[in-house]
Design a protein around this motif. Structure first.
Motif, PDB file in Angstrom:
ATOM      1  N   GLY A   1       0.823  -1.184   0.000  1.00  0.00           N
ATOM      2  CA  GLY A   1       0.000   0.000   0.000  1.00  0.00           C
ATOM      3  C   GLY A   1       0.866   1.246   0.000  1.00  0.00           C
ATOM      4  N   MET A   2       0.252   2.362  -0.315  1.00  0.00           N
ATOM      5  CA  MET A   2       1.014   3.602  -0.452  1.00  0.00           C
ATOM      6  C   MET A   2       1.585   4.096   0.869  1.00  0.00           C
ATOM      7  SD  MET A   2      -0.943   5.769  -3.424  1.00  0.00           S
ATOM      8  CE  MET A   2      -2.613   5.579  -2.823  1.00  0.00           C
ATOM      9  N   THR A   3       1.065   3.597   1.973  1.00  0.00           N
ATOM     10  CA  THR A   3       1.581   4.049   3.267  1.00  0.00           C
ATOM     11  C   THR A   3       2.577   3.069   3.876  1.00  0.00           C
ATOM     12  OG1 THR A   3      -0.289   3.036   4.395  1.00  0.00           O
ATOM     13  CG2 THR A   3      -0.516   5.365   3.755  1.00  0.00           C
ATOM     14  N   ASN A   4       2.797   1.959   3.192  1.00  0.00           N
ATOM     15  CA  ASN A   4       3.693   0.937   3.744  1.00  0.00           C
ATOM     16  C   ASN A   4       5.158   1.317   3.610  1.00  0.00           C
ATOM     17  OD1 ASN A   4       1.653  -1.864   2.576  1.00  0.00           O
ATOM     18  ND2 ASN A   4       1.524  -0.638   4.434  1.00  0.00           N
ATOM     19  N   LYS A   5       5.980   0.603   4.374  1.00  0.00           N
ATOM     20  CA  LYS A   5       7.428   0.657   4.217  1.00  0.00           C
ATOM     21  C   LYS A   5       7.908  -0.767   3.976  1.00  0.00           C
ATOM     22  CE  LYS A   5       8.518   4.585   7.227  1.00  0.00           C
ATOM     23  NZ  LYS A   5       9.324   5.029   8.398  1.00  0.00           N
TER      24      LYS A   5
ATOM     25  N   HIS B   1       9.206   3.718   0.766  1.00  0.00           N
ATOM     26  CA  HIS B   1       8.191   4.238   1.683  1.00  0.00           C
ATOM     27  C   HIS B   1       7.342   5.277   0.978  1.00  0.00           C
ATOM     28  CE1 HIS B   1      10.170   8.171   2.611  1.00  0.00           C
ATOM     29  NE2 HIS B   1      11.222   7.494   2.239  1.00  0.00           N
ATOM     30  N   THR B   2       6.068   5.258   1.307  1.00  0.00           N
ATOM     31  CA  THR B   2       5.068   6.160   0.721  1.00  0.00           C
ATOM     32  C   THR B   2       5.167   6.205  -0.796  1.00  0.00           C
ATOM     33  OG1 THR B   2       6.455   8.122   1.050  1.00  0.00           O
ATOM     34  CG2 THR B   2       4.881   7.560   2.785  1.00  0.00           C
ATOM     35  N   LEU B   3       5.141   5.034  -1.394  1.00  0.00           N
ATOM     36  CA  LEU B   3       5.223   4.959  -2.856  1.00  0.00           C
ATOM     37  C   LEU B   3       3.896   5.344  -3.502  1.00  0.00           C
ATOM     38  CD1 LEU B   3       7.363   1.795  -3.652  1.00  0.00           C
ATOM     39  CD2 LEU B   3       8.063   4.135  -3.159  1.00  0.00           C
ATOM     40  N   GLN B   4       3.976   5.588  -4.807  1.00  0.00           N
ATOM     41  CA  GLN B   4       2.824   5.947  -5.611  1.00  0.00           C
ATOM     42  C   GLN B   4       2.499   4.813  -6.585  1.00  0.00           C
ATOM     43  OE1 GLN B   4       1.277   8.962  -4.941  1.00  0.00           O
ATOM     44  NE2 GLN B   4       2.789   8.920  -3.283  1.00  0.00           N
ATOM     45  N   PRO B   5       1.272   4.741  -7.063  1.00  0.00           N
ATOM     46  CA  PRO B   5       0.939   3.666  -8.016  1.00  0.00           C
ATOM     47  C   PRO B   5       1.848   3.650  -9.236  1.00  0.00           C
ATOM     48  CG  PRO B   5      -1.069   4.687  -7.200  1.00  0.00           C
ATOM     49  CD  PRO B   5       0.072   5.513  -6.656  1.00  0.00           C
ATOM     50  N   GLU B   6       2.333   4.811  -9.680  1.00  0.00           N
ATOM     51  CA  GLU B   6       3.215   4.829 -10.858  1.00  0.00           C
ATOM     52  C   GLU B   6       4.592   4.241 -10.585  1.00  0.00           C
ATOM     53  OE1 GLU B   6       1.766   7.496  -9.457  1.00  0.00           O
ATOM     54  OE2 GLU B   6       3.181   9.186  -9.278  1.00  0.00           O
ATOM     55  N   ASP B   7       4.857   3.927  -9.320  1.00  0.00           N
ATOM     56  CA  ASP B   7       6.118   3.258  -8.982  1.00  0.00           C
ATOM     57  C   ASP B   7       6.039   1.753  -9.212  1.00  0.00           C
ATOM     58  OD1 ASP B   7       6.346   5.483  -6.183  1.00  0.00           O
ATOM     59  OD2 ASP B   7       7.340   5.669  -8.139  1.00  0.00           O
ATOM     60  N   SER B   8       4.865   1.262  -9.539  1.00  0.00           N
ATOM     61  CA  SER B   8       4.726  -0.162  -9.847  1.00  0.00           C
ATOM     62  C   SER B   8       5.573  -0.491 -11.068  1.00  0.00           C
ATOM     63  CB  SER B   8       3.258  -0.492 -10.127  1.00  0.00           C
ATOM     64  OG  SER B   8       2.449  -0.223  -9.001  1.00  0.00           O
ATOM     65  N   ALA B   9       6.411  -1.487 -10.921  1.00  0.00           N
ATOM     66  CA  ALA B   9       7.351  -1.823 -12.000  1.00  0.00           C
ATOM     67  C   ALA B   9       8.130  -3.064 -11.587  1.00  0.00           C
ATOM     68  CB  ALA B   9       8.321  -0.674 -12.272  1.00  0.00           C
TER      69      ALA B   9
ATOM     70  N   VAL C   1      16.341  10.250  -8.556  1.00  0.00           N
ATOM     71  CA  VAL C   1      15.291   9.350  -8.080  1.00  0.00           C
ATOM     72  C   VAL C   1      14.598   9.995  -6.877  1.00  0.00           C
ATOM     73  CG1 VAL C   1      14.833   7.050  -7.156  1.00  0.00           C
ATOM     74  CG2 VAL C   1      16.638   7.384  -8.865  1.00  0.00           C
ATOM     75  N   PRO C   2      13.261   9.912  -6.820  1.00  0.00           N
ATOM     76  CA  PRO C   2      12.555  10.505  -5.672  1.00  0.00           C
ATOM     77  C   PRO C   2      13.035   9.934  -4.351  1.00  0.00           C
ATOM     78  CG  PRO C   2      11.016   9.870  -7.405  1.00  0.00           C
ATOM     79  CD  PRO C   2      12.348   9.327  -7.803  1.00  0.00           C
ATOM     80  N   SER C   3      12.948  10.749  -3.312  1.00  0.00           N
ATOM     81  CA  SER C   3      13.472  10.345  -2.009  1.00  0.00           C
ATOM     82  C   SER C   3      12.675   9.224  -1.355  1.00  0.00           C
ATOM     83  CB  SER C   3      13.499  11.548  -1.064  1.00  0.00           C
ATOM     84  OG  SER C   3      12.185  12.069  -0.919  1.00  0.00           O
ATOM     85  N   ARG C   4      11.539   8.872  -1.912  1.00  0.00           N
ATOM     86  CA  ARG C   4      10.786   7.733  -1.368  1.00  0.00           C
ATOM     87  C   ARG C   4      11.498   6.407  -1.678  1.00  0.00           C
ATOM     88  NH1 ARG C   4       7.695  10.000  -5.547  1.00  0.00           N
ATOM     89  NH2 ARG C   4       7.295   8.629  -7.343  1.00  0.00           N
TER      90      ARG C   4
ATOM     91  N   VAL D   1       2.086  -1.301  -6.412  1.00  0.00           N
ATOM     92  CA  VAL D   1       1.673  -0.354  -5.376  1.00  0.00           C
ATOM     93  C   VAL D   1       0.173  -0.117  -5.527  1.00  0.00           C
ATOM     94  CG1 VAL D   1       2.000   1.924  -4.389  1.00  0.00           C
ATOM     95  CG2 VAL D   1       3.930   0.730  -5.445  1.00  0.00           C
ATOM     96  N   VAL D   2      -0.550  -0.373  -4.447  1.00  0.00           N
ATOM     97  CA  VAL D   2      -2.017  -0.252  -4.517  1.00  0.00           C
ATOM     98  C   VAL D   2      -2.514   0.857  -3.594  1.00  0.00           C
ATOM     99  CG1 VAL D   2      -2.309  -2.658  -5.146  1.00  0.00           C
ATOM    100  CG2 VAL D   2      -2.337  -2.002  -2.730  1.00  0.00           C
TER     101      VAL D   2
END
Lengths: 117, 113
Positions: free
Chosen positions: A14-18, A79-87, A60-63, A116-117
């Motif tokens: 999830g977007m809030t996971n680490k 951490h705090t990834l976005q759906p567009e980080d799915s890859a 690269v983003p700091s997440r 990432v969901v």
């Protein structure tokens, strides 16, 4: 057996996971890399570690936070990834010749499929 | 800046037929050139590489590639494909003293009976 092992092979978060991706190379190489592979896009180099020092960070983003505790292990902390980080995240290693005589090829792991969901 | 172009997104070839996958690069000096193959769900495996010397390079699995400086090309060839060659193929360019590899967008190869 490629000599470069990545775990886990699949990850849904999830977007809030680490979470963390792990890479281990058994080839005695002195450089390690993280690549991102998205559909219909070229492989994107994210980070390069040479002799355990980060030598490249391609905006690269700091997440995404890499860690290289020794020459055999490489982590990518998420951490705090976005759906567009799915890859597919690929780790690679190589033996760099500092004399510049040779240019070694990279050996890749099988990748971690991140959703990432 | 170095760049790689693979103009064919998808190629379909009959089993036993010959294959040529195109790769064009842009780089100021002498490039280091690579071809990788990726099977579904797998990482990338090196097929062959060119650093210097003979411009016709032999690789694994019966593949070869020819470096043509005048055309800025490094096309991959195989005289007779097998069903197991179905995969995605990536061309990459690197430079001396720089760990960075620049990859093309890949060519997906489908083999039909």
């Amino acid at each position: 057996e490629t000599g470069v092992t990545q775990t886990p092979r699949h990850l849904v978060m999830g977007m809030t996971n680490k979470k963390s991706l792990k890479c281990e190379q058994h080839l005695g190489h002195n450089a390690m890399y993280w690549y991102k592979q998205s559909a219909k896009k070229p492989l994107e180099l994210m980070f390069v570690y040479s002799l355990e020092e980060r030598v490249e960070n391609n905006s690269v983003p700091s997440r995404f936070s890499p860690e290289c505790p020794n020459s055999s292990h490489l982590f990518l902390h998420l951490h705090t990834l976005q759906p567009e980080d799915s890859a597919l995240y690929l780790c690679a290693s190589s033996q760099e010749d500092r004399s510049g005589v040779d240019r070694a090829e990279a050996f890749f792991g099988q990748g971690t499929r991140l959703t990432v969901v | 800046a170095q760049s790689v172009t693979q103009p064919d997104i998808h190629i379909t070839v009959s089993e036993g037929a010959s294959l040529e996958l195109r790769c064009n690069y842009s780089y100021g000096a002498t490039p280091y050139l690579f071809w990788y193959v990726q099977s579904p769900g797998q990482g990338l495996q090196l097929l062959l590489k060119y650093f210097s010397g003979d411009t016709l390079v032999q690789g694994i699995k019966g593949f070869e590639a020819e470096f043509k400086r005048s055309q800025s090309s490094f096309n991959l060839r195989k005289p007779s494909v097998h069903w197991s060659d179905a995969a995605e193929y990536f061309c990459a360019v690197g430079s001396e003293g720089n760990e960075k590899l620049t990859f093309g967008t890949g060519t997906r190869l489908t083999i039909i009976p």
